[in-house]
Design a protein around this motif. Structure first.
Motif, PDB file in Angstrom:
ATOM      1  N   MET A 173      69.384  38.690  68.717  1.00  0.00           N
ATOM      2  CA  MET A 173      70.363  37.666  68.320  1.00  0.00           C
ATOM      3  C   MET A 173      71.652  38.324  67.822  1.00  0.00           C
ATOM      4  SD  MET A 173      70.677  34.431  68.378  1.00  0.00           S
ATOM      5  CE  MET A 173      71.756  33.163  67.763  1.00  0.00           C
ATOM      6  N   GLY A 174      71.466  39.415  67.054  1.00  0.00           N
ATOM      7  CA  GLY A 174      72.630  40.117  66.517  1.00  0.00           C
ATOM      8  C   GLY A 174      73.512  40.668  67.614  1.00  0.00           C
ATOM      9  N   SER A 175      72.866  41.221  68.664  1.00  0.00           N
ATOM     10  CA  SER A 175      73.659  41.791  69.745  1.00  0.00           C
ATOM     11  C   SER A 175      74.357  40.698  70.543  1.00  0.00           C
ATOM     12  CB  SER A 175      72.778  42.657  70.651  1.00  0.00           C
ATOM     13  OG  SER A 175      71.694  41.912  71.134  1.00  0.00           O
ATOM     14  N   PHE A 176      73.720  39.528  70.668  1.00  0.00           N
ATOM     15  CA  PHE A 176      74.357  38.407  71.373  1.00  0.00           C
ATOM     16  C   PHE A 176      75.589  37.934  70.599  1.00  0.00           C
ATOM     17  CE2 PHE A 176      74.800  33.760  71.931  1.00  0.00           C
ATOM     18  CZ  PHE A 176      75.150  33.749  73.271  1.00  0.00           C
ATOM     19  N   LEU A 177      75.458  37.828  69.296  1.00  0.00           N
ATOM     20  CA  LEU A 177      76.597  37.410  68.465  1.00  0.00           C
ATOM     21  C   LEU A 177      77.721  38.445  68.529  1.00  0.00           C
ATOM     22  CD1 LEU A 177      74.799  35.887  65.358  1.00  0.00           C
ATOM     23  CD2 LEU A 177      75.924  34.679  67.231  1.00  0.00           C
ATOM     24  N   ARG A 178      77.316  39.721  68.624  1.00  0.00           N
ATOM     25  CA  ARG A 178      78.308  40.797  68.748  1.00  0.00           C
ATOM     26  C   ARG A 178      79.098  40.624  70.057  1.00  0.00           C
ATOM     27  NH1 ARG A 178      77.067  46.732  69.267  1.00  0.00           N
ATOM     28  NH2 ARG A 178      74.909  46.116  69.059  1.00  0.00           N
ATOM     29  N   ALA A 179      78.361  40.262  71.106  1.00  0.00           N
ATOM     30  CA  ALA A 179      79.033  40.039  72.398  1.00  0.00           C
ATOM     31  C   ALA A 179      79.968  38.829  72.309  1.00  0.00           C
ATOM     32  CB  ALA A 179      77.989  39.834  73.495  1.00  0.00           C
ATOM     33  N   CYS A 180      79.507  37.770  71.635  1.00  0.00           N
ATOM     34  CA  CYS A 180      80.357  36.571  71.476  1.00  0.00           C
ATOM     35  C   CYS A 180      81.622  36.934  70.697  1.00  0.00           C
ATOM     36  CB  CYS A 180      79.600  35.464  70.741  1.00  0.00           C
ATOM     37  SG  CYS A 180      78.320  34.704  71.748  1.00  0.00           S
ATOM     38  N   ARG A 181      81.442  37.721  69.651  1.00  0.00           N
ATOM     39  CA  ARG A 181      82.589  38.125  68.830  1.00  0.00           C
ATOM     40  C   ARG A 181      83.571  38.945  69.674  1.00  0.00           C
ATOM     41  NH1 ARG A 181      83.216  42.622  65.462  1.00  0.00           N
ATOM     42  NH2 ARG A 181      85.051  42.370  64.151  1.00  0.00           N
ATOM     43  N   TYR A 182      83.015  39.808  70.508  1.00  0.00           N
ATOM     44  CA  TYR A 182      83.864  40.631  71.379  1.00  0.00           C
ATOM     45  C   TYR A 182      84.745  39.735  72.256  1.00  0.00           C
ATOM     46  CZ  TYR A 182      85.173  44.508  74.446  1.00  0.00           C
ATOM     47  OH  TYR A 182      85.883  45.454  75.150  1.00  0.00           O
ATOM     48  N   PHE A 183      84.115  38.660  72.803  1.00  0.00           N
ATOM     49  CA  PHE A 183      84.873  37.795  73.706  1.00  0.00           C
ATOM     50  C   PHE A 183      85.793  36.817  72.970  1.00  0.00           C
ATOM     51  CE2 PHE A 183      81.276  38.870  76.651  1.00  0.00           C
ATOM     52  CZ  PHE A 183      82.054  39.644  77.495  1.00  0.00           C
ATOM     53  N   THR A 184      85.692  36.775  71.647  1.00  0.00           N
ATOM     54  CA  THR A 184      86.720  36.032  70.908  1.00  0.00           C
ATOM     55  C   THR A 184      87.940  36.930  70.674  1.00  0.00           C
ATOM     56  OG1 THR A 184      85.699  36.619  68.810  1.00  0.00           O
ATOM     57  CG2 THR A 184      85.137  34.468  69.721  1.00  0.00           C
ATOM     58  N   VAL A 185      87.685  38.228  70.509  1.00  0.00           N
ATOM     59  CA  VAL A 185      88.812  39.162  70.324  1.00  0.00           C
ATOM     60  C   VAL A 185      89.482  39.434  71.682  1.00  0.00           C
ATOM     61  CG1 VAL A 185      89.448  41.508  69.625  1.00  0.00           C
ATOM     62  CG2 VAL A 185      87.794  40.214  68.273  1.00  0.00           C
ATOM     63  N   VAL A 186      88.677  39.835  72.656  1.00  0.00           N
ATOM     64  CA  VAL A 186      89.185  40.017  74.023  1.00  0.00           C
ATOM     65  C   VAL A 186      89.021  38.648  74.698  1.00  0.00           C
ATOM     66  CG1 VAL A 186      88.971  41.363  76.141  1.00  0.00           C
ATOM     67  CG2 VAL A 186      88.360  42.391  73.974  1.00  0.00           C
ATOM     68  N   ALA A 187      89.964  37.758  74.426  1.00  0.00           N
ATOM     69  CA  ALA A 187      89.806  36.344  74.773  1.00  0.00           C
ATOM     70  C   ALA A 187      89.591  36.137  76.262  1.00  0.00           C
ATOM     71  CB  ALA A 187      91.025  35.576  74.295  1.00  0.00           C
ATOM     72  N   VAL A 188      88.582  35.336  76.595  1.00  0.00           N
ATOM     73  CA  VAL A 188      88.317  35.046  78.004  1.00  0.00           C
ATOM     74  C   VAL A 188      89.097  33.812  78.462  1.00  0.00           C
ATOM     75  CG1 VAL A 188      86.074  36.175  78.205  1.00  0.00           C
ATOM     76  CG2 VAL A 188      86.188  33.874  77.297  1.00  0.00           C
ATOM     77  N   VAL A 189      89.473  32.958  77.510  1.00  0.00           N
ATOM     78  CA  VAL A 189      90.318  31.802  77.850  1.00  0.00           C
ATOM     79  C   VAL A 189      91.683  32.036  77.195  1.00  0.00           C
ATOM     80  CG1 VAL A 189      90.593  29.305  77.689  1.00  0.00           C
ATOM     81  CG2 VAL A 189      88.309  30.289  77.963  1.00  0.00           C
ATOM     82  N   PRO A 190      92.716  32.236  77.990  1.00  0.00           N
ATOM     83  CA  PRO A 190      94.031  32.531  77.414  1.00  0.00           C
ATOM     84  C   PRO A 190      94.548  31.412  76.506  1.00  0.00           C
ATOM     85  CG  PRO A 190      94.021  32.933  79.771  1.00  0.00           C
ATOM     86  CD  PRO A 190      92.737  32.243  79.451  1.00  0.00           C
ATOM     87  N   ARG A 191      95.406  31.811  75.578  1.00  0.00           N
ATOM     88  CA  ARG A 191      95.928  30.860  74.589  1.00  0.00           C
ATOM     89  C   ARG A 191      96.641  29.686  75.258  1.00  0.00           C
ATOM     90  NH1 ARG A 191      98.716  33.985  69.932  1.00  0.00           N
ATOM     91  NH2 ARG A 191      96.665  34.928  69.947  1.00  0.00           N
ATOM     92  N   LEU A 192      97.263  29.937  76.390  1.00  0.00           N
ATOM     93  CA  LEU A 192      97.997  28.873  77.087  1.00  0.00           C
ATOM     94  C   LEU A 192      97.066  27.716  77.466  1.00  0.00           C
ATOM     95  CD1 LEU A 192     100.885  28.323  78.045  1.00  0.00           C
ATOM     96  CD2 LEU A 192     100.264  29.292  80.250  1.00  0.00           C
ATOM     97  N   PHE A 193      95.837  28.049  77.832  1.00  0.00           N
ATOM     98  CA  PHE A 193      94.863  27.004  78.149  1.00  0.00           C
ATOM     99  C   PHE A 193      94.507  26.192  76.910  1.00  0.00           C
ATOM    100  CE2 PHE A 193      93.936  29.312  82.096  1.00  0.00           C
ATOM    101  CZ  PHE A 193      93.852  28.254  82.970  1.00  0.00           C
TER     102      PHE A 193
END
Lengths: 212, 259
Positions: free
Chosen positions: A1-21
């Motif tokens: 679970m910790g590693s999954f949350l780490r991955a989620c956190r990574y994709f909040t920093v390296v945003a997968v949905v650009p701010r314009l969206f």
């Protein structure tokens, strides 16, 4: 679970949905709710623009940023690849989901026709999953072209467009076999493409774009 | 004798139909530093990505701590950085700094694309090397774009990591930096790798950039191939050679030393 949350956190920093969206979602939701307040509208009128935006927002693309090395830090951190793929999918769909739910609630309160219809839920889930999945081995641009081609398809395909499901019941015996067939078709497409995309994200090689 | 961490045996790699590596072999022990050198397009970056588990070998055997690289990173702490161009430009520098360990590496709030190349390279390296425990460090051209202070910091950090038992695999065009850290070199030519130990380059055991350049040039020369290095081996000046020199199947390892 910790590693999954780490991955989620990574994709909040390296945003997968650009701010314009995110701005686009906010504007579209505000306009939809505004339209619902001022005139007689159906759930389909309100949710169609959000669904269209989600087609492009959720198509975040995995291979392209991975091949540019943007995910190297995560991919070599020991987090299992399947968790990275799931986290990437979740974070791609999440902004649209939040806006979708926050737009559906006022529709229910104002008793707008078709709010919270099963067809709307099926359309959102199928579009989100299919959009993410089709972009995994390619890019947002390529997946977007596919959506545009589909949305401008000849008349034959129109009954099967996901927007047709909005605000519709899809239960048996409702006399709307066409809608039900479209719902089944889209759920099947979403399941198949998500499975294939997940397999690709987990197993595929990640060469560096510049070294190929 | 320290434990073997990386074992590569006739590793092959290809992009589509194009073969990039065809039969690279080397062993790497804990606390050993391997420098990969060779001309552009020789497969240095590909070799690093194979070790990082981001590519699968098309043939041969590649193992890290007895497991395939893509499975090894769950048990073996791997730090990999391919260069400043791999950092996502839209991410804020402070946020990237916190990603690796959660600690603050920089207070710079500008997006990474707004930083100079040297600053981006430095931040990428610091994020990669920030983890306290690292078993295998894989760095692609790490000294590139760094200033003198940055280069000195990197060299001393890598030496510290190595002294603490981490194995290093580094590629660099800047051989004078590489020879300060590495004790064994993989010269990549014609899609193959030739393993050269520092002792083979210089009898004192401390190789210089000129020694490494001379060895590369000698290996490039078609006839007689490998002669300077081979002479060194035959003269018994390389008592700690483990894997020998291999090019086109030629094994020039010296006979094992007694005792």
């Amino acid at each position: 679970m910790g590693s999954f949350l780490r991955a989620c956190r990574y994709f909040t920093v390296v945003a997968v949905v650009p701010r314009l969206f995110l701005v686009g979602f906010g504007v579209t939701a505000a306009m939809s709710v505004g339209a619902a307040l001022t005139g007689e509208v159906t759930a389909s009128d309100v949710l169609s623009p959000l669904l269209t935006l989600q087609m492009f927002a959720a198509a975040s693309g995995f291979d392209l940023p991975a091949r540019r090395g943007h995910y190297d830090l995560l991919l070599t951190s020991g987090v299992p690849r399947w968790q990275i793929a799931v986290a990437h999918g979740c974070m791609s769909v999440l902004p649209g989901l939040v806006v979708w739910l926050s737009a559906e609630c006022p529709l229910s309160w104002w008793n707008i026709t078709g709010a919270r219809a099963p067809g709307s839920l099926v359309a959102f889930l199928a579009v989100s999953a299919t959009a993410w999945a089709t972009a995994v081995p390619s890019s947002r641009a390529k997946a977007s072209v596919a959506w545009v081609v589909l949305m401008t398809a000849p008349r034959l395909a129109v009954p099967f467009l996901p927007t047709r499901l909005l605000g519709q019941p899809v239960a048996w015996g409702t006399g709307q076999d066409g809608t039900r067939a479209a719902a089944v078709l889209w759920l099947a497409i979403a399941t198949l493409t998500t499975g294939l995309a997940g397999r690709h994200a987990v197993r595929s090689a990640v060469p560096l774009e510049v070294s190929q | 004798m320290t434990r073997l961490l990386v074992c590569a045996e006739l590793v092959r790699a290809r992009y589509g139909y194009r073969e990039v590596l065809s039969g690279v072999s080397f062993d790497l022990r804990r606390g050993q530093a391997l420098g990969i050198v060779g001309p552009a397009g020789a497969g240095k970056t590909t070799m690093l990505r194979l070790l990082a588990g981001l590519l699968a070998p098309a043939g041969g055997t590649l193992q890290i701590d007895g497991r395939a690289p893509h499975l090894a990173s769950r048990r073996t702490a791997v730090g990999y950085f391919a260069g400043d161009f791999t950092l996502p430009g839209s991410v804020r520098a402070d946020a990237w700094g916190r990603l690796a360990t959660g600690t603050v590496l920089t207070v710079e709030r500008r997006p990474l694309r707004a930083l100079s190349r040297g600053a981006r390279q430095m931040l990428g390296l610091r994020a990669t090397l920030a983890r306290e425990r690292l078993d295998l460090v894989l760095l692609d051209e790490p000294w590139e774009t760094l200033d003198a202070d940055g280069s000195a910091w990197l060299t001393s950090t890598l030496l510290t990591k190595r002294d603490h038992g981490a194995s290093l695999v580094l590629t660099s065009e800047q051989h004078h930096d590489l020879v300060r850290v590495c004790d064994v070199f993989l010269v990549m030519l014609h899609q193959r790798g030739v393993l050269v130990h520092a002792h083979q380059l210089n009898p004192s055991g401390i190789a210089t950039a000129a020694d490494l350049d001379a060895a590369i040039e000698a290996l490039r020369t078609p006839a007689p191939p490998l002669r300077p290095v081979a002479e060194a081996v035959e003269a018994g000046r390389a008592p700690e050679v483990q894997s020998g020199l291999r090019l086109d199947g030629t094994d020039l390892s010296p006979p094992s030393q007694p005792g």
